[in-house]
Design an enzyme around this catalytic site. Structure first.
Site, short mmCIF file in Angstrom:
data_model
loop_
_atom_site.label_atom_id
_atom_site.label_comp_id
_atom_site.label_asym_id
_atom_site.label_seq_id
_atom_site.Cartn_x
_atom_site.Cartn_y
_atom_site.Cartn_z
N GLU A 33 -23.36 -12.04 -49.53
CA GLU A 33 -23.18 -13.15 -50.66
C GLU A 33 -23.27 -12.93 -51.85
OE1 GLU A 33 -27.00 -14.90 -50.06
OE2 GLU A 33 -27.24 -15.74 -51.63
N ARG A 257 -28.52 -1.81 -39.49
CA ARG A 257 -28.60 -1.75 -40.88
C ARG A 257 -28.30 -0.60 -41.14
NH1 ARG A 257 -30.03 -6.42 -42.94
NH2 ARG A 257 -29.83 -5.29 -45.58
N LYS A 267 -30.35 -6.13 -52.59
CA LYS A 267 -29.86 -6.00 -53.42
C LYS A 267 -31.16 -7.23 -54.48
CE LYS A 267 -26.84 -8.16 -51.65
NZ LYS A 267 -25.58 -9.55 -50.97
P1 ATP Z 1 -28.95 -7.27 -49.02
O1 ATP Z 1 -30.41 -7.68 -47.69
O2 ATP Z 1 -29.23 -5.92 -49.28
O3 ATP Z 1 -29.25 -8.19 -49.84
P2 ATP Z 1 -27.57 -9.00 -47.06
O4 ATP Z 1 -27.38 -8.59 -45.50
O5 ATP Z 1 -27.90 -10.32 -47.69
O6 ATP Z 1 -28.09 -7.18 -48.23
P3 ATP Z 1 -24.61 -10.20 -47.62
O7 ATP Z 1 -24.10 -10.42 -48.56
O8 ATP Z 1 -25.34 -11.42 -46.87
O9 ATP Z 1 -25.78 -8.91 -47.63
O10 ATP Z 1 -24.02 -8.87 -46.58
C1 ATP Z 1 -22.92 -9.10 -46.34
C2 ATP Z 1 -23.20 -7.89 -45.02
O11 ATP Z 1 -23.35 -6.34 -45.19
C3 ATP Z 1 -23.46 -8.81 -43.55
O12 ATP Z 1 -22.82 -8.80 -42.52
C4 ATP Z 1 -24.46 -8.03 -43.37
O13 ATP Z 1 -25.14 -7.81 -42.66
C5 ATP Z 1 -23.54 -6.28 -44.35
N1 ATP Z 1 -25.03 -5.61 -44.67
C6 ATP Z 1 -26.16 -5.22 -45.39
N2 ATP Z 1 -26.53 -4.81 -45.92
C7 ATP Z 1 -26.02 -3.88 -44.96
C8 ATP Z 1 -27.05 -2.61 -44.52
N3 ATP Z 1 -28.15 -1.81 -45.03
N4 ATP Z 1 -26.46 -2.31 -43.36
C9 ATP Z 1 -25.42 -2.65 -43.17
N5 ATP Z 1 -24.89 -3.63 -42.85
C10 ATP Z 1 -25.15 -4.45 -43.70
MG MG Z 2 -27.89 -12.22 -47.47
#
Ligand code: ATP
Ligand code: MG
Length: 554
Positions: A33, A257, A267
């Site tokens: 995102e 994760r 983020k």
């Molecule tokens: P955050 O919670 O840090 O904002 P998010 O999951 O909302 O992360 P996205 O931009 O939606 O962030 O994530 C893009 C991809 O990265 C998704 O497939 C998500 O599962 C993966 N991802 C995000 N954080 C991690 C992590 N700590 N370890 C492994 N994969 C991750």
């Molecule tokens: Mg997200």
């Protein structure tokens, strides 16, 4: 690391799917995102998705999950593309969930037509209270049985902007008594009169994550849709929507994760650190962002090796940041140019040195013969590190002290004869003599000394600022520490050495060169450097407690 590893569980699934002919080839995607910069957790996901496609001859799309117009920005899109490329991956297609808004709208119409979705006029509070709890079923409200015609009319009016934010939503009609809360008539569309970074003001209804994500996977023929564990309860909805719409059967697989010690990785939290100025920006070298790590001097190779090493887990765990630092050191040791920089100078006059100066050829990197050499200026006046001298040394002190001898790296053995002080008693200068026969590489003196010091020539030294970073947080498990995460910030995570003195070769190296400042750690030039003053970031110290661990386990 190049050694053969056991297959991880996702590789096992992929191999089975290829072998059974379920898929002729695989297609993965990385779906960020664009609401912030990528962090090391995302790097894990990138390495996994792109790595799988690479290994099995498939393809990976970069898809921006831009369904929330309020938090998303083009700046983030650009930074994400930079980071993925820097990590060493190239996507097959650059896609946006917003590319599919029209298609997703048609999917919603299809669900309504099949009697599987309805427009609900309830407020969000009402919807929440009607939802029940995990142990109590939800209740069906009066809107649930609207006719298809009425739902079509209302949904089209929603699209046409007839209603205000929150006035209506579109919901899937599944099961208000399902044990899985996500199946209790989940919201598919909400009204949001907001400008979108790509579609502008064209839309005032936006699909929810669950409606956009799986459908986008399906539109792109994604075979293996990999996400993190918190999406396990979403999987039945993912499957239900694909089945009801009769579209390409993408499948979701979940892995743990990445969590790492002494840092945060969401983020939302990283944005707070930036906005509240705990750090200088998203790419502050203390951040867990890819751009921060890049600025700090971490290499893409090291990050990829780290991601490979930690593997793909099915249970959440906390990885020691020391392991990442181990891979950074491993790589930098191979590629870093060796240089000498004195952080806290103490002048040494070599009283028996009669030449003006001489040039001493010195290897750029003893680990890499191809790295060549540079010439270092040696002269009568040099600087050593103030902490490398003690007037009254303890036993086994092998650095400089009155009467004691040390080797100057790549140069000569010197002996300290006299300590000069100012009126206040501060040491201002040391008078030493050198042993002409002890020149490094041509030493015929037969003398052996235990200490070797780094130094720079007074006449040739250039000014430098050196930024020393420590962990941004004081506690290991920031995510589970008590109170607000910001209570645990390390107030001393940055120490700036203003007036370091460096050998002049540093002026002429390529801007992305990696350095080992002898006895001081690994460094990289920062973009804050000016013509008059170079600025360096410490990437990582030399000390390594992980080396033994990793070798033992291999
Ligand atoms: P955050 O919670 O840090 O904002 P998010 O999951 O909302 O992360 P996205 O931009 O939606 O962030 O994530 C893009 C991809 O990265 C998704 O497939 C998500 O599962 C993966 N991802 C995000 N954080 C991690 C992590 N700590 N370890 C492994 N994969 C991750
Ligand atoms: Mg997200």
């Amino acid at each position: 690391m190049s050694e053969e590893r056991n297959l991880n569980f996702i590789e096992e699934i992929v191999e089975a799917d290829l072998k059974s002919g379920k898929h002729a080839s695989i297609m993965t995607r990385f779906p960020p995102e664009p609401n912030g910069y990528l962090h090391i957790g995302h790097a894990k996901s990138i390495c996994l998705n792109f790595g799988l496609a690479k290994k099995y001859g498939g393809k990976t799309n970069l898809r921006f999950d831009d369904t929330n117009p309020v938090t998303e920005e083009t700046e983030y899109v650009e930074s994400i593309k930079d980071d993925v490329r820097w990590l060493g991956f190239e996507w097959a297609n650059e896609r946006y969930a917003s590319d599919y808004f029209e298609q997703l709208f048609e999917f919603a119409i299809l669900l309504i037509t099949k009697g599987l979705a309805y427009v609900d006029d309830s407020s969000s509070d009402e919807i929440a209270s009607q939802k029940g709890t995990p142990t109590h079923p939800g209740v069906e409200n009066q809107y649930r049985n609207r006719s298809t015609e009425e739902n079509l009319k209302l949904f089209n009016e929603m699209r046409d902007g007839k209603y205000k934010d929150g006035e209506k939503v579109l919901r899937a009609k599944i099961d208000m008594a399902s044990p899985n809360m996500h199946m209790r008539d989940p919201i598919l569309y909400r009204i949001k009169h907001a400008h979108h970074h790509r579609t502008g003001d064209k839309w005032c209804i936006y699909p929810m994550y669950d409606f956009a994500h799986g459908q986008s996977d399906s539109i792109e023929n994604i075979t293996h849709s990999i996400c993190t564990l918190e999406f396990i309860p979403h999987r039945p909805l993912y499957d239900w929507l694909i089945e009801q719409l009769g579209i390409f059967p993408s499948h979701q697989y979940e892995f743990a994760r990445l969590n790492m010690t002494y840092t945060v990785m969401s983020k939302r939290k990283l944005l707070q650190l930036v906005n509240e100025e705990y750090v200088s920006g998203w790419d502050d070298p203390r951040m867990s962002t890819i751009s921060g790590m890049r600025r700090r001097g971490y290499t893409a190779d090291a990050i990829r090796d780290f991601c490979e090493r930690i593997g793909v887990a099915k249970r959440d765990n906390l990885i020691d940041v020391g392991l990442l630092e181990f891979f950074v050191r491993e790589h930098l040791n191979k590629i870093a140019l060796r240089r000498m920089v004195v952080f806290d100078p103490l002048k040494v006059v070599i009283t028996n040195y009669t030449q003006e100066h001489e040039l001493l050829p010195s290897e750029n990197n003893p680990e890499d013969p191809e790295a060549g050499h540079r010439d270092i200026h040696f002269g009568k006046d040099i600087y050593i590190e103030r902490e490398d001298f003690m007037e009254v040394p303890p036993k086994k002190y092998f650095r400089l002290a009155p009467g004691q001898m040390v080797r100057l790296k790549n140069a000569y053995i010197i002996q300290c004869n006299e300590v000069i002080k100012d009126a206040a008693g501060n040491i201002t200068e040391l008078h030493c003599t050198y042993i002409p026969e002890s020149k490094s590489g041509a030493d015929t003196s037969g003398m052996h000394v235990k200490g070797t010091l780094h130094w720079v020539s007074v006449a040739h030294a250039i000014k430098a600022e050196v930024r020393l970073y420590d962990r941004l947080f004081k506690v290991e498990d920031v995510g589970n520490a008590e109170g607000d995460f910001k209570d645990h910030i390390n107030a001393n995570s940055l120490h700036v050495v203003q007036n370091a003195l460096a050998e002049p070769a540093l002026q002429n190296d390529p801007p992305d060169a990696r350095y080992q400042f002898l006895r001081k750690g690994y460094y990289i030039l920062d973009r804050d450097s000016t013509k008059d003053k170079l600025v360096f970031n410490r990437t990582v110290t030399l000390k390594d407690t992980w080396a033994k661990e990793v070798k033992k386990n291999n």
